[in-house]
Write a protein that holds these residues in place. Structure first.
Motif, PDB file in Angstrom:
ATOM      1  N   PHE A 215       0.816  -1.205   0.000  1.00  0.00           N
ATOM      2  CA  PHE A 215       0.000   0.000   0.000  1.00  0.00           C
ATOM      3  C   PHE A 215       0.854   1.261   0.000  1.00  0.00           C
ATOM      4  O   PHE A 215       1.988   1.263   0.462  1.00  0.00           O
ATOM      5  N   LYS A 216       0.256   2.327  -0.506  1.00  0.00           N
ATOM      6  CA  LYS A 216       0.885   3.640  -0.454  1.00  0.00           C
ATOM      7  C   LYS A 216       0.368   4.355   0.791  1.00  0.00           C
ATOM      8  O   LYS A 216      -0.848   4.475   0.986  1.00  0.00           O
ATOM      9  N   PRO A 217       1.252   4.813   1.680  1.00  0.00           N
ATOM     10  CA  PRO A 217       0.802   5.384   2.962  1.00  0.00           C
ATOM     11  C   PRO A 217      -0.062   6.622   2.781  1.00  0.00           C
ATOM     12  O   PRO A 217       0.292   7.534   2.021  1.00  0.00           O
ATOM     13  N   PRO A 218      -1.199   6.684   3.471  1.00  0.00           N
ATOM     14  CA  PRO A 218      -2.136   7.798   3.287  1.00  0.00           C
ATOM     15  C   PRO A 218      -1.624   9.132   3.792  1.00  0.00           C
ATOM     16  O   PRO A 218      -2.113  10.183   3.370  1.00  0.00           O
ATOM     17  N   ASN A 219      -0.620   9.106   4.684  1.00  0.00           N
ATOM     18  CA  ASN A 219      -0.048  10.356   5.186  1.00  0.00           C
ATOM     19  C   ASN A 219       1.384  10.572   4.705  1.00  0.00           C
ATOM     20  O   ASN A 219       2.159  11.291   5.310  1.00  0.00           O
ATOM     21  N   LYS A 220       1.703   9.847   3.618  1.00  0.00           N
ATOM     22  CA  LYS A 220       2.951  10.047   2.879  1.00  0.00           C
ATOM     23  C   LYS A 220       4.218   9.703   3.661  1.00  0.00           C
ATOM     24  O   LYS A 220       5.309  10.157   3.318  1.00  0.00           O
ATOM     25  N   ASN A 221       4.083   8.878   4.690  1.00  0.00           N
ATOM     26  CA  ASN A 221       5.242   8.479   5.472  1.00  0.00           C
ATOM     27  C   ASN A 221       5.033   7.051   5.951  1.00  0.00           C
ATOM     28  O   ASN A 221       4.152   6.794   6.772  1.00  0.00           O
ATOM     29  N   MET A 222       5.841   6.129   5.427  1.00  0.00           N
ATOM     30  CA  MET A 222       5.671   4.713   5.746  1.00  0.00           C
ATOM     31  C   MET A 222       5.690   4.451   7.236  1.00  0.00           C
ATOM     32  O   MET A 222       4.812   3.777   7.787  1.00  0.00           O
ATOM     33  N   ALA A 223       6.692   4.997   7.924  1.00  0.00           N
ATOM     34  CA  ALA A 223       6.838   4.719   9.351  1.00  0.00           C
ATOM     35  C   ALA A 223       5.673   5.278  10.152  1.00  0.00           C
ATOM     36  O   ALA A 223       5.128   4.601  11.032  1.00  0.00           O
ATOM     37  N   ALA A 224       5.263   6.511   9.862  1.00  0.00           N
ATOM     38  CA  ALA A 224       4.173   7.140  10.613  1.00  0.00           C
ATOM     39  C   ALA A 224       2.880   6.357  10.460  1.00  0.00           C
ATOM     40  O   ALA A 224       2.170   6.094  11.440  1.00  0.00           O
ATOM     41  N   ASP A 225       2.562   5.966   9.226  1.00  0.00           N
ATOM     42  CA  ASP A 225       1.310   5.247   8.995  1.00  0.00           C
ATOM     43  C   ASP A 225       1.364   3.833   9.557  1.00  0.00           C
ATOM     44  O   ASP A 225       0.352   3.317  10.054  1.00  0.00           O
ATOM     45  N   ALA A 226       2.518   3.199   9.506  1.00  0.00           N
ATOM     46  CA  ALA A 226       2.660   1.870  10.101  1.00  0.00           C
ATOM     47  C   ALA A 226       2.571   1.948  11.620  1.00  0.00           C
ATOM     48  O   ALA A 226       2.026   1.047  12.271  1.00  0.00           O
ATOM     49  N   MET A 227       3.077   3.023  12.198  1.00  0.00           N
ATOM     50  CA  MET A 227       3.001   3.191  13.651  1.00  0.00           C
ATOM     51  C   MET A 227       1.565   3.422  14.100  1.00  0.00           C
ATOM     52  O   MET A 227       1.174   3.011  15.205  1.00  0.00           O
ATOM     53  N   VAL A 228       0.753   4.055  13.268  1.00  0.00           N
ATOM     54  CA  VAL A 228      -0.669   4.208  13.589  1.00  0.00           C
ATOM     55  C   VAL A 228      -1.340   2.841  13.647  1.00  0.00           C
ATOM     56  O   VAL A 228      -2.145   2.570  14.541  1.00  0.00           O
ATOM     57  N   VAL A 229      -1.005   1.961  12.694  1.00  0.00           N
ATOM     58  CA  VAL A 229      -1.554   0.607  12.713  1.00  0.00           C
ATOM     59  C   VAL A 229      -1.172  -0.102  14.010  1.00  0.00           C
ATOM     60  O   VAL A 229      -2.014  -0.721  14.682  1.00  0.00           O
ATOM     61  N   ALA A 230       0.106  -0.015  14.379  1.00  0.00           N
ATOM     62  CA  ALA A 230       0.585  -0.660  15.601  1.00  0.00           C
ATOM     63  C   ALA A 230      -0.066  -0.055  16.842  1.00  0.00           C
ATOM     64  O   ALA A 230      -0.466  -0.775  17.769  1.00  0.00           O
ATOM     65  N   LEU A 231      -0.180   1.263  16.875  1.00  0.00           N
ATOM     66  CA  LEU A 231      -0.791   1.943  18.010  1.00  0.00           C
ATOM     67  C   LEU A 231      -2.265   1.573  18.129  1.00  0.00           C
ATOM     68  O   LEU A 231      -2.760   1.305  19.233  1.00  0.00           O
ATOM     69  N   ALA A 232      -2.965   1.568  17.001  1.00  0.00           N
ATOM     70  CA  ALA A 232      -4.384   1.211  17.020  1.00  0.00           C
ATOM     71  C   ALA A 232      -4.579  -0.189  17.584  1.00  0.00           C
ATOM     72  O   ALA A 232      -5.456  -0.424  18.423  1.00  0.00           O
ATOM     73  N   SER A 233      -3.737  -1.122  17.159  1.00  0.00           N
ATOM     74  CA  SER A 233      -3.842  -2.501  17.641  1.00  0.00           C
ATOM     75  C   SER A 233      -3.571  -2.593  19.135  1.00  0.00           C
ATOM     76  O   SER A 233      -4.321  -3.220  19.886  1.00  0.00           O
ATOM     77  N   ALA A 234      -2.485  -1.966  19.584  1.00  0.00           N
ATOM     78  CA  ALA A 234      -2.120  -2.028  20.997  1.00  0.00           C
ATOM     79  C   ALA A 234      -3.146  -1.327  21.879  1.00  0.00           C
ATOM     80  O   ALA A 234      -3.439  -1.780  22.999  1.00  0.00           O
ATOM     81  N   LEU A 235      -3.708  -0.240  21.393  1.00  0.00           N
ATOM     82  CA  LEU A 235      -4.697   0.493  22.177  1.00  0.00           C
ATOM     83  C   LEU A 235      -5.967  -0.331  22.362  1.00  0.00           C
ATOM     84  O   LEU A 235      -6.534  -0.390  23.466  1.00  0.00           O
ATOM     85  N   VAL A 236      -6.416  -0.989  21.290  1.00  0.00           N
ATOM     86  CA  VAL A 236      -7.596  -1.852  21.388  1.00  0.00           C
ATOM     87  C   VAL A 236      -7.354  -2.978  22.386  1.00  0.00           C
ATOM     88  O   VAL A 236      -8.198  -3.274  23.250  1.00  0.00           O
ATOM     89  N   ASN A 237      -6.197  -3.618  22.292  1.00  0.00           N
ATOM     90  CA  ASN A 237      -5.886  -4.716  23.206  1.00  0.00           C
ATOM     91  C   ASN A 237      -5.787  -4.249  24.652  1.00  0.00           C
ATOM     92  O   ASN A 237      -6.145  -4.981  25.581  1.00  0.00           O
ATOM     93  N   THR A 238      -5.299  -3.030  24.842  1.00  0.00           N
ATOM     94  CA  THR A 238      -5.210  -2.476  26.190  1.00  0.00           C
ATOM     95  C   THR A 238      -6.586  -2.171  26.752  1.00  0.00           C
ATOM     96  O   THR A 238      -6.868  -2.431  27.926  1.00  0.00           O
ATOM     97  N   ILE A 239      -7.464  -1.617  25.935  1.00  0.00           N
ATOM     98  CA  ILE A 239      -8.827  -1.306  26.377  1.00  0.00           C
ATOM     99  C   ILE A 239      -9.565  -2.583  26.769  1.00  0.00           C
ATOM    100  O   ILE A 239     -10.216  -2.643  27.818  1.00  0.00           O
ATOM    101  N   THR A 240      -9.449  -3.607  25.949  1.00  0.00           N
ATOM    102  CA  THR A 240     -10.263  -4.812  26.145  1.00  0.00           C
ATOM    103  C   THR A 240      -9.627  -5.852  27.068  1.00  0.00           C
ATOM    104  O   THR A 240     -10.314  -6.747  27.546  1.00  0.00           O
ATOM    105  N   ASN A 241      -8.323  -5.713  27.341  1.00  0.00           N
ATOM    106  CA  ASN A 241      -7.651  -6.699  28.192  1.00  0.00           C
ATOM    107  C   ASN A 241      -6.502  -6.046  28.971  1.00  0.00           C
ATOM    108  O   ASN A 241      -5.347  -6.453  28.852  1.00  0.00           O
ATOM    109  N   PRO A 242      -6.794  -5.056  29.803  1.00  0.00           N
ATOM    110  CA  PRO A 242      -5.724  -4.281  30.438  1.00  0.00           C
ATOM    111  C   PRO A 242      -4.908  -5.044  31.476  1.00  0.00           C
ATOM    112  O   PRO A 242      -3.743  -4.728  31.704  1.00  0.00           O
ATOM    113  N   GLN A 243      -5.514  -6.044  32.127  1.00  0.00           N
ATOM    114  CA  GLN A 243      -4.817  -6.758  33.188  1.00  0.00           C
ATOM    115  C   GLN A 243      -4.742  -8.266  32.933  1.00  0.00           C
ATOM    116  O   GLN A 243      -4.547  -9.054  33.867  1.00  0.00           O
ATOM    117  N   ASN A 244      -4.902  -8.634  31.673  1.00  0.00           N
ATOM    118  CA  ASN A 244      -4.818 -10.048  31.295  1.00  0.00           C
ATOM    119  C   ASN A 244      -5.975 -10.868  31.858  1.00  0.00           C
ATOM    120  O   ASN A 244      -5.869 -12.094  31.985  1.00  0.00           O
TER     121      ASN A 244
END
Length: 321
Positions: A215-244
């Motif tokens: 894919f071509k990054p929507p904000n014109k920066n591979m690292a920034a857009d990939a970090m959003v994907v990683a952040l989104a994933s980690a944030l969801v997992n933290t919300i739904t399973n904060p203490q295991n």
């Protein structure tokens, strides 16, 4: 991934364990295309209401990354223009629906209570702990020194591209965990130098496995857009399973979480090496799945939908498989 227990000494004739790890991290390596699991509730808490982040930039992040990540976080709790859809908030609504899943109520047609994400505090730490960090030692120390144990703030550590984060790139591109007194944290690495072929995908060709569309990054920066994907994933997992003890599949100390169960899926038709069908800007060729504020667009990972017990993507209603 590894699990961490209270300190103990195990001594056999052939083994002496002397390395103690004082906290738990999550994010098991999991392939949803070859392994199947079901996310279930385990009677523990999830994060609700206002989630106050303590955003800690470690090193010298590039300005584009600061801007893109901040815009993404601000977008989560706003509805956006109804004429510009789908909006990131629609994706966040699925995360909010976990609140109703706890109570056993039907979530179809029922509006979930809002979960608002706010950057309540922000700091920049200039390589004070070196350029090679470990989640076993450096991250807890950093949090104690900078966050000072504030129970009302969730530390979010984002490292610069010249910082190596131990454990990231090896099957996962972000992590969340707890260390002492059930205090949680999230850590995100920059894949530009360390592992673009592992954590820059799908904006960079993958190192191993099937080669699919890049894919071509929507904000014109591979690292920034990939970090959003990683952040989104980690944030969801933290919300739904904060203490295991919240929502997960598999076993307690090696959990498959809400986005881990859908890893590598961004749209309908996803397959190993193929992220699936998303939107393409006709003029620029940039790929995205949701609109944000201020003209931003983002690629968002699939989430396990507790209503349907399937991996859900925000573009599913727009494309057939």
């Amino acid at each position: 991934m590894a699990s961490f227990f209270s300190i103990r000494l195990v001594s056999f004739n052939l083994l002496l364990l002397l390395y103690f790890i004082p906290f738990i991290c999550y994010g098991a390596t999991f392939d949803p295309f070859t392994e199947k699991t079901k996310i279930t509730y385990h009677d523990g808490p999830i994060l609700t209401g206002m989630v106050n982040l303590h955003l800690i930039w470690y090193g010298k992040p590039e300005e584009i990354q600061r801007e893109v990540i901040m815009d993404f976080l601000k977008t989560l709790s706003t509805e956006g223009n109804q004429k510009v859809q789908p909006h990131v908030s629609r994706w966040w609504n699925v995360v909010e629906s976990y609140q109703l899943a706890i109570k056993g109520k039907p979530t179809i047609g029922v509006e979930s209570p809002k979960i608002e994400v706010k950057v309540a505090k922000e700091d920049t730490i200039d390589y004070a702990y070196g350029k090679v960090l470990t989640t076993q030692y450096d991250i807890p120390r950093l949090i104690k020194d900078v966050n000072r144990g504030d129970p009302n703030l969730l530390p979010l550590i984002i490292t610069a591209k010249d910082v190596s984060m131990h454990g990231l790139c090896a099957g996962k591109c972000a992590d969340h965990g707890i260390f002492e007194n059930n205090k949680g944290f999230i850590v995100i690495g920059d894949p530009e130098i360390e592992c673009p072929g592992a954590c820059g995908w799908p904006f960079h060709e993958v190192d191993a496995g099937p080669k699919g569309p890049v894919f071509k990054p929507p904000n014109k920066n591979m690292a920034a857009d990939a970090m959003v994907v990683a952040l989104a994933s980690a944030l969801v997992n933290t919300i739904t399973n904060p203490q295991n003890t919240g929502f997960y599949g598999g076993i307690e100390f090696d959990p498959i979480e809400s986005t881990t169960a859908c890893k590598g899926i961004f749209g309908p038709g996803a397959a190993p090496g193929n992220p699936g069908k998303v939107f393409t800007d006709r003029k620029t060729g940039e790929n995205f799945s949701a609109h944000g504020n201020n003209g931003r667009r983002f690629l968002l990972p699939a989430i396990w939908n507790p209503t349907t017990s399937t991996c859900w993507t925000i573009t599913s209603r727009y494309f057939s498989t």
